[in-house]
Design an enzyme around this catalytic site. Structure first.
Site, PDB file in Angstrom:
ATOM      1  N   ASN A 156      -3.132   6.531  -1.262  1.00 40.04           N
ATOM      2  CA  ASN A 156      -2.763   6.592   0.149  1.00 40.04           C
ATOM      3  C   ASN A 156      -1.892   7.801   0.467  1.00 40.04           C
ATOM      4  O   ASN A 156      -1.903   8.290   1.605  1.00 40.04           O
ATOM      5  CB  ASN A 156      -2.074   5.297   0.585  1.00 40.04           C
ATOM      6  CG  ASN A 156      -3.079   4.198   0.848  1.00 40.04           C
ATOM      7  OD1 ASN A 156      -4.261   4.454   1.053  1.00 40.04           O
ATOM      8  ND2 ASN A 156      -2.632   2.951   0.832  1.00 40.04           N
ATOM      9  N   GLU A 163      -4.590  -0.014  -8.215  1.00 42.18           N
ATOM     10  CA  GLU A 163      -3.471   0.878  -8.546  1.00 42.18           C
ATOM     11  C   GLU A 163      -2.340   0.029  -9.122  1.00 42.18           C
ATOM     12  O   GLU A 163      -1.876  -0.911  -8.462  1.00 42.18           O
ATOM     13  CB  GLU A 163      -2.960   1.612  -7.301  1.00 42.18           C
ATOM     14  CG  GLU A 163      -3.677   2.899  -6.990  1.00 42.18           C
ATOM     15  CD  GLU A 163      -3.035   3.645  -5.826  1.00 42.18           C
ATOM     16  OE1 GLU A 163      -2.793   4.854  -5.973  1.00 42.18           O
ATOM     17  OE2 GLU A 163      -2.783   3.035  -4.777  1.00 42.18           O
ATOM     18  N   HIS A 180      -1.734  -2.796  -6.353  1.00 38.62           N
ATOM     19  CA  HIS A 180      -2.310  -2.434  -5.054  1.00 38.62           C
ATOM     20  C   HIS A 180      -3.825  -2.590  -5.122  1.00 38.62           C
ATOM     21  O   HIS A 180      -4.527  -1.756  -5.687  1.00 38.62           O
ATOM     22  CB  HIS A 180      -1.925  -0.986  -4.697  1.00 38.62           C
ATOM     23  CG  HIS A 180      -2.529  -0.528  -3.411  1.00 38.62           C
ATOM     24  ND1 HIS A 180      -2.835   0.797  -3.172  1.00 38.62           N
ATOM     25  CD2 HIS A 180      -2.900  -1.206  -2.290  1.00 38.62           C
ATOM     26  CE1 HIS A 180      -3.367   0.900  -1.958  1.00 38.62           C
ATOM     27  NE2 HIS A 180      -3.418  -0.285  -1.416  1.00 38.62           N
ATOM     28  N   SER A 201       0.819  -1.212   0.000  1.00 43.17           N
ATOM     29  CA  SER A 201       0.000   0.000   0.000  1.00 43.17           C
ATOM     30  C   SER A 201       0.856   1.266   0.000  1.00 43.17           C
ATOM     31  O   SER A 201       0.392   2.330  -0.388  1.00 43.17           O
ATOM     32  CB  SER A 201      -0.892   0.040   1.246  1.00 43.17           C
ATOM     33  OG  SER A 201      -1.581  -1.156   1.429  1.00 43.17           O
TER      34      SER A 201
END
Length: 697
Positions: free
Chosen positions: A476, A438, A426, A405
């Protein structure tokens, strides 16, 4: 006749075949061709007209190439009224999908037949509008008020069997749509069946429209189009047909001119553009016929589930036989959900769990997989060990993927002898449900490995976004910043509960503190400890109240307490009384005198932090275009779709005003509120984020 509609005379029936591949969209040429065909049939003495679609579908809806452009006559509402008013008997034969304008055309015909696999629906609410060519007036007359409201407000596609039961179609018959349509039209003529205009049918039954409107608005978390569509159906119940059409049109135009419609249209096109990358033109993906997954926890089991449902056999590696069996139980539980929903049969369930899934505790069993995804603990040393072993056992050309992540893909890739084969994939939890993927491209990742990531994402039904390497990638990294903005507001006087309420009223499914409870407060705790260990900038504001919650064993929903108390269940959360004393102690230790925040200021600061960091992400090339950020936040972070994404929201708010606010707040905290160079550049040049999307498309 228009080339998009072919006219043919078969005995007493004039056949109008729509031919506008790929989906027979109702563009200008189709609309003109249908009107010309009806008029020609009337002049030539036909007794009936059949409308059907050539190729794979009946007209599937509007032509998206005409979105945002002034429509040319004949407009769809006029065409539908012209079809319905024809003195001839008009039949539609439906296969594929009749959606939006396609269903409105079908409802304007006098009789409807469909093949068993056909689907119908009015999905306009997903674009921020409502059916504007009589759909809200005709559908309730054939299907009833309740069914029409349910279909229109959800935009749900309805199968032929359900449509028949609802009265939307008159018959189901297998076969070629032209042949079954012709047979049906001739049968109706032989029986002397009358014309049956829907507009002349009785008005639908009344209902408590105010209550339905309010419930629909609440369910949509502020999205207007479904609730406004309820008012259009109300017009069908309470007004004569012609007046109902006029009211439908008024409501349609109100929505057409709304920010929500603009946001939803942007989201619609952004999703289609996000996977179109110049670097992948002419690049073929590597074949993937067998997948490896390392780690069978919640994330690994979800990834394995998604792969199995897509038809890929999976080899799942765990550290022990017990852990492997626990992983299998998680996967089986996920697949049980698909079984209950009718997505798979009992036979398929057994095949997926017993044959397509292989459990192992040995890396050697990954020797023949084409792509392997590690989903182990988020620790760099652990991941490096995993990739060193993969490098030793995986065949040449196998793609080695990390589900990290936050961590640096280039650092992970450097532990292997083949960094060109390493990529970040991800997934978002639960991985078999969440749509976002992702695709993190390292410095040495080969183009065909990137193409393989996108091909896998498509096969798994994901919306894939390309991301560069940085701490947290696109989503993130931005999340860390706007979550920090929320933490700062807490220190300065807001409460977690006011912030959550303000952002849920803005349209988020959950506020940031409720989300933290759902994800697990220990995740953020681990990130904070890692960043402190790495050395935080002394200018950065920090807080301890969330750490103290974790130290007390409160990790959110999984432990029953976090920012909220879940003793009455997740749907009945209430503030955890232990939280505010921790916050007040943190404020006192830092010498902060709390102040009041309005909900508007909370939303403005939260969103400005999100947009500013997103502009840095785009400016640095981590995201290629602003629309990549929008898609990431829409599909992975619960951003309200009707607002289009943070970059679209910023454009509609006005970039100069946002920059001015950021500059003002920088007087209080010039470390956190550093204006993004890209934002400053766009304001100086009088441009928007959408201008960048167009330049890079």
């Amino acid at each position: 006749m228009s080339e998009a509609v072919r006219y043919e005379r078969v005995g007493d029936v004039a056949v109008l075949a729509v031919n506008n591949p790929p989906v027979n969209a109702l563009g200008h040429a189709v609309r003109a061709g249908l009107q010309e065909g009806i008029e020609r049939a009337e002049k030539e003495g036909a007794r009936a007209v059949l409308i059907y679609g050539e190729g794979r579908t009946f007209p599937a809806g509007a032509d998206i190439r005409e979105f945002g452009k002034p429509p040319q006559p004949p407009h769809l509402p006029e065409l539908c009224n012209r079809i319905e008013s024809s003195p001839l008997l008009v039949v539609s034969s439906i296969h594929g999908t009749a959606l939006g304008g396609g269903l409105e055309v079908a409802l304007s015909t006098h009789y409807r037949i469909a093949v068993p696999s056909a689907k119908v629906g009015l999905p306009e609410v997903h674009l921020g509008i409502l059916p504007g060519a009589g759909g809200t007036q005709r559908l309730p007359r054939v299907a009833g008020t309740e069914k029409a409201i349910e279909m229109i407000t959800t935009g749900r596609h309805v199968g032929a069997k359900e449509a028949l039961e609802a009265g939307i179609i008159d018959r189901i018959e297998d076969g070629d749509p032209r042949e079954i349509g012709l047979a049906y039209a001739n049968e109706l003529l032989e029986q002397g069946a009358p014309r049956r205009p829907v507009s002349e049918m009785p008005a639908p039954a009344p209902a408590d429209f105010d209550a339905i409107y309010n419930a629909t608005l609440k369910k949509g978390r502020g999205q207007l189009s479904p609730a406004v569509a309820v008012r259009a159906v109300q017009a069908a119940s309470e007004l004569p047909f012609d007046e109902g059409l006029r009211r439908e049109r008024e409501l349609f135009m109100e929505l057409m001119n709304s920010d929500q419609r603009e946001g939803l249209i942007h989201a619609f096109f952004a999703e289609r553009a996000v996977g179109k990358l110049p670097e992948l033109e002419g690049v073929s993906p590597r074949p993937v016929n067998k997948l490896g997954v390392i780690g069978g926890g919640t994330m690994g089991a979800g990834i394995a589930t998604a792969a199995l449902l897509s038809g890929l056999p999976v080899v799942l590696l765990e550290m022990s036989d017990e852990a492997a069996q626990a992983a299998k139980a998680r996967i089986a539980g996920n697949l049980q959900g698909a079984l209950k929903r009718g997505k798979i049969s009992q036979e398929q369930f057994e095949q997926l769990t017993e044959k397509a899934l292989t459990l192992t505790t040995s890396y050697d069993d990954l020797a023949d997989v084409d792509l392997v995804i590690e989903a182990v603990f988020e620790d760099m040393d652990v991941k490096k060990k995993v990739f060193a072993q993969l490098d030793a056992v995986c065949k040449p050309g196998a793609v080695l993927a990390s589900n990290t992540s936050y961590l640096n893909i280039d650092e992970i890739a450097a532990t292997t002898s083949r960094p060109q084969d390493v990529i970040g994939l991800h997934f978002f939890s639960p991985a078999h449900v969440m749509k976002l993927l992702e695709i993190v491209v390292g410095d040495k990742t080969a183009p065909d490995v990137v193409a393989t990531g996108f091909a896998l994402g498509k096969r798994l039904g994901k919306v894939s976004v390309r991301a560069g390497v940085c701490d947290g990638f696109i989503g993130n990294r931005i999340l860390a910043t706007y979550r920090t903005a929320a933490d700062h507001m807490i220190l300065d006087g807001a409460t977690p509960y006011q912030i959550d309420e303000a952002l849920e009223a803005f349209g988020f499914a959950m506020g940031p503190f409720a989300v933290s409870d759902l994800a697990g407060l220990d995740i953020g705790w681990a990130v904070r400890k890692r960043k402190r260990a790495e050395g935080m900038d002394p200018r950065a504001r920090d807080s301890t109240y969330a750490d103290k919650l974790c130290e007390a064993g409160h990790f959110g929903q999984k432990t029953g307490k976090g920012f909220y108390d879940y003793s009455d269940g997740p749907r009945n959360r209430k503030p955890n009384p232990e939280v505010m004393p921790l916050i007040e102690a943190d404020r006192a230790a830092q010498g902060i005198t709390p102040r009041e925040f309005t909900d508007e200021e909370i939303v403005r600061r939260y969103m400005a932090a999100m947009v500013n960091e997103a502009a840095k992400v785009v400016g640095e090339g981590i995201a290629r275009r602003p629309l990549d950020v929008d898609v990431t936040l829409l599909y992975g972070y619960g951003f309200p779709r009707y607002r289009g994404g943070p970059m679209k929201w910023a454009d509609m708010q006005g970039l100069p005003g946002l920059l001015a606010d950021i500059q003002e707040w920088a007087k209080e905290d010039d470390y956190f509120w550093q204006p993004a160079p890209l934002l400053e550049q766009l304001v100086a040049e009088g441009k928007t984020f959408d201008d960048l999307n167009k330049e890079k498309s």
